[in-house]
Enzyme design. Structure first.
Site, PDB file in Angstrom:
ATOM      1  N   GLY A 233      -3.321   5.261   5.552  1.00  0.00           N
ATOM      2  CA  GLY A 233      -4.067   5.128   4.408  1.00  0.00           C
ATOM      3  C   GLY A 233      -2.836   5.453   3.420  1.00  0.00           C
ATOM      4  O   GLY A 233      -1.835   6.170   3.666  1.00  0.00           O
TER       5      GLY A 233
ATOM      6  N   LYS B  78       7.176   1.841  11.525  1.00  0.00           N
ATOM      7  CA  LYS B  78       7.126   2.230  12.812  1.00  0.00           C
ATOM      8  C   LYS B  78       7.824   1.236  13.555  1.00  0.00           C
ATOM      9  O   LYS B  78       8.463   1.466  14.806  1.00  0.00           O
ATOM     10  CB  LYS B  78       5.965   2.520  13.367  1.00  0.00           C
ATOM     11  CG  LYS B  78       4.850   1.432  12.894  1.00  0.00           C
ATOM     12  CD  LYS B  78       3.650   2.230  12.620  1.00  0.00           C
ATOM     13  CE  LYS B  78       2.870   1.198  12.172  1.00  0.00           C
ATOM     14  NZ  LYS B  78       1.822   1.519  10.904  1.00  0.00           N
TER      15      LYS B  78
ATOM     16  N   GLY C 252       0.907   8.899  10.453  1.00  0.00           N
ATOM     17  CA  GLY C 252       0.706   8.925   8.891  1.00  0.00           C
ATOM     18  C   GLY C 252       1.176  10.199   8.310  1.00  0.00           C
ATOM     19  O   GLY C 252       2.279  10.732   8.296  1.00  0.00           O
TER      20      GLY C 252
ATOM     21  N   LYS D  45       4.550   3.547  18.029  1.00  0.00           N
ATOM     22  CA  LYS D  45       4.453   5.091  17.960  1.00  0.00           C
ATOM     23  C   LYS D  45       4.826   5.915  19.153  1.00  0.00           C
ATOM     24  O   LYS D  45       5.544   6.940  18.968  1.00  0.00           O
ATOM     25  CB  LYS D  45       3.175   5.459  17.251  1.00  0.00           C
ATOM     26  CG  LYS D  45       3.060   4.844  15.918  1.00  0.00           C
ATOM     27  CD  LYS D  45       1.458   5.050  15.484  1.00  0.00           C
ATOM     28  CE  LYS D  45       1.188   4.362  13.941  1.00  0.00           C
ATOM     29  NZ  LYS D  45      -0.074   4.237  13.820  1.00  0.00           N
TER      30      LYS D  45
ATOM     31  N   ASP E   7       0.603  -1.507  17.869  1.00  0.00           N
ATOM     32  CA  ASP E   7       0.964  -0.400  16.866  1.00  0.00           C
ATOM     33  C   ASP E   7       0.968   1.050  17.445  1.00  0.00           C
ATOM     34  O   ASP E   7       1.805   1.646  17.279  1.00  0.00           O
ATOM     35  CB  ASP E   7      -0.219  -0.386  15.662  1.00  0.00           C
ATOM     36  CG  ASP E   7      -0.135   0.746  14.876  1.00  0.00           C
ATOM     37  OD1 ASP E   7       0.899   0.425  13.924  1.00  0.00           O
ATOM     38  OD2 ASP E   7      -0.882   1.753  14.903  1.00  0.00           O
TER      39      ASP E   7
ATOM     40  N   THR F  55       0.727  -1.203  -0.089  1.00  0.00           N
ATOM     41  CA  THR F  55      -0.142   0.013   0.093  1.00  0.00           C
ATOM     42  C   THR F  55       0.952   1.186   0.169  1.00  0.00           C
ATOM     43  O   THR F  55       0.659   2.099  -0.906  1.00  0.00           O
ATOM     44  CB  THR F  55      -0.958  -0.018   1.356  1.00  0.00           C
ATOM     45  OG1 THR F  55      -1.630  -1.195   1.434  1.00  0.00           O
ATOM     46  CG2 THR F  55      -1.845   1.105   1.376  1.00  0.00           C
TER      47      THR F  55
END
Lengths: 405, 405
Positions: free
Chosen positions: B298, B100, B129, B200, B196, B10
């Site tokens: 995204g 990350k 992002g 971060k 996740d 992606t």
């Protein structure tokens, strides 16, 4: 490294304070270099100030001091700040500023002069106080076409509107409270008439699209016509009124930019920005909407942004290539009334019947205590000129733009 | 300038797309230099892709190409991304990444290697992002002592919680919907268990305070225990549940950092961050609270952040001095249960009497359909260990931290 501060008002004295109280973190960021305030320029006397020995009334003390490499200009206004800044840049000193009026009026010239002389002219503090916006816009949107920008850019008016919306306070009462709290000046014109927001729109537009926009090119409307009746109608549909600066990209040679009250609906990140806070929303074609929020004014927030620029200038003795915009043009900013379609909130002395015959599709609003001869509604999207034509002959009380941010 | 892209999922395919579709704006930012994708590394075949000629399965094609100066790593995972990145940096190529996991595990090492070799390792896309956060934190807070950071760092869980809060959807339903919309993976563990967000938090903490924080140092709790009953109790007091990463500065040698569901009250800028959006709030001692909001994931948002880093790396062939943190320490991250005082939301099978004898001052909550043997309340501020002691012997159903952001 020796530095100087011009202007010892709220921001200037904050700059000296932040430099002194943040020695450690500054040293870390400059690889061990300290910022040492060598001169403070102000025409006033501050006999009891602990920095008394640093004060001067003679600009030449700064200009001629070859050890001073970075100067913070916190004088405000165009003159003599413009003249002083020019001379400093030409003498090979970097200048950082919170002076939005000067940047909005003379930014293109000062940036060009800085470039010619291999130094920096930085102004992160001129928009959004302590909110980082100028660098993120310049650097992080390097891979986006910016489609538009919308911002709550003035803390005073946002405070007043918040009090009207949340506490049902009248405009006059809220203004008085803002003055009592030190959020509004004795003469609040620059804030409540939108002039302050207008200057910030100029800087944001220049930066976003690379051509200078001047304050007289930005149609500017303040908040003095907003009443509790308007607030009440919009509350019923989860709308709030904010003073917004809005910028629309049209093409390489044309943008639209204006400052006005605008209806923001719940769900927008701008709707929950209250009190003296500011927020700036940037719409990129790849990244979508990005929003920056924080205190847009105040001694320490603004000063910390000025000092961060000083640190940056101290770190980069060669010129940084990050800013730069070229001269604008008289027809660069389009008349938005002609070309930007949006919805409008309208309040009028009229009955629904009369409205319905003029507008295709409207949403009627209501409020407690609504007079029987008063109608309020939200229109479809159209240009303002089209709206005005449709409303000819109607006894309009107020019109407020609806934002699509 | 020739560049390469590693990983054509992606993000990687988005990087190629953004480079091609934003040629003009990129050229403007690089003073005329274009980014030309010379190689795409992926083990899979993409026979119908218009870039078929650029694909390679051999990492050496990139490593050995001396004209390639900047490489985007969008492979994800620690291996082989770590090994490849190391080799590229050692060969004098700058690397930019959205990975990350790798930055959280190996950031300090990779940054040191970049420094030794006079190149850049940039990772703006690894947190939030497309939201610019890493540069603003590093640059614009140069004159602030950062007191803490709180963030909604995972779009998938925020989407699920938003559906639970706004549409009364159960966790399972909301997760299914997220999967259908492509917001959640088939195996959603990394998102819903908070892993996740944990990575971060590590990157943000390392950056904010200059010492590497590793994922295993950050206590992490996901959202799988959140029920509609909790949502309903909190709605009554205008609270919403968000998955937050929180970081607290204690002193130079000690911070606290954890990921958990947390109650955010209306009025906080974090409360109105809905759906897949992310937001990161930074609290500075001079600037106050500053908040950054946007799409945290995204294809195009993330890719545009990667490409902006590539532009930056292309512009600065010498190493930029903006990042850098040193090795952490085993005891650098304190056990927050022991030292951070906060309020808590507690739901238990107990009567109000039993609660009141254990707690000084609590605020009881209620909801429609509340069972007669169930009590929910919000406590005073205290450490989690103190709370647990007070609750000994109580049949607790759920405990959720209340944030002070």
């Amino acid at each position: 490294m020796k530095v100087a501060v011009m202007g010892y008002g709220t921001v200037g004295s904050g700059v000296v304070e932040v430099i002194e109280s943040h020695e450690k973190v500054i040293k870390k960021r400059t690889d061990g270099e300290m910022l040492e305030v060598a001169h403070i320029l102000d025409l006033r006397d501050f006999p009891d100030d602990p920095h008394a020995a640093l004060f001067t009334k003679d600009f030449n003390d700064i200009l001629k001091d070859e050890e001073v490499k970075v100067v913070a200009e916190a004088m405000g206004g165009v003159n003599p700040a413009y003249d002083f800044t020019m001379q400093l840049l030409q003498a090979g000193k970097s200048v950082v500023t919170s002076n939005k009026e000067l940047v909005a009026q003379k930014g293109v010239e000062l940036l060009a002069t800085a470039k010619e002389n291999g130094v920096n002219y930085l102004f992160e503090a001129s928009v959004g106080g302590g909110i980082p916006i100028i660098r993120p816009m310049d650097q992080c949107f390097a891979a986006n076409n910016i489609e538009g920008v919308a911002g709550i850019l003035n803390g005073t008016t946002n405070f007043i509107l918040t009090k009207m919306i949340e506490e049902d306070m009248s405009f006059d009462e809220a203004l008085r409270l803002a003055q009592e709290n030190g959020y509004a000046e004795k003469d609040p014109t620059a804030d409540i008439e939108g002039f302050d927001a207008c200057r910030k729109v100029c800087i944001l537009a220049s930066l976003a699209f690379g051509k200078h926009v001047y304050p007289n090119q930005v149609a500017t409307e303040g908040i003095t016509n907003i009443t509790l009746a308007d607030v009440a109608y919009l509350a019923g549909v989860h709308g709030v009124i904010k003073l917004l600066g809005q910028i629309f990209y049209m093409n390489e040679n044309r943008i639209a930019a204006f400052v006005s009250p605008a209806v923001v609906f719940r769900g927008s990140q701008l709707a929950s920005v209250n009190d003296v806070f500011n927020a700036i929303l940037v719409r990129g074609d790849a990244v979508g909407d990005v929003c920056f929020y924080g205190r847009g004014a105040g001694k320490l927030p603004t000063a910390s942004a000025v000092v961060a620029d000083m640190v940056d200038a101290a770190k980069h003795t060669e010129r940084r290539k990050i800013f730069g915009w070229s001269e604008g043009a008289e027809d660069y900013v389009a008349d938005y009334r002609d070309c930007i379609e949006m919805q409008f909130y309208v309040r009028a002395k009229a009955d629904q019947q009369a409205v319905q015959t003029r507008f295709h599709d409207v949403k009627f609003l209501s409020r407690r205590g609504q007079p029987s001869d008063e109608t309020a509604f939200i229109t479809d999207a159209m240009t303002e000129n089209t709206l005005r034509k449709k409303l000819e002959g109607v006894d309009v009380i107020n019109i407020i733009k609806v934002t699509n941010y």
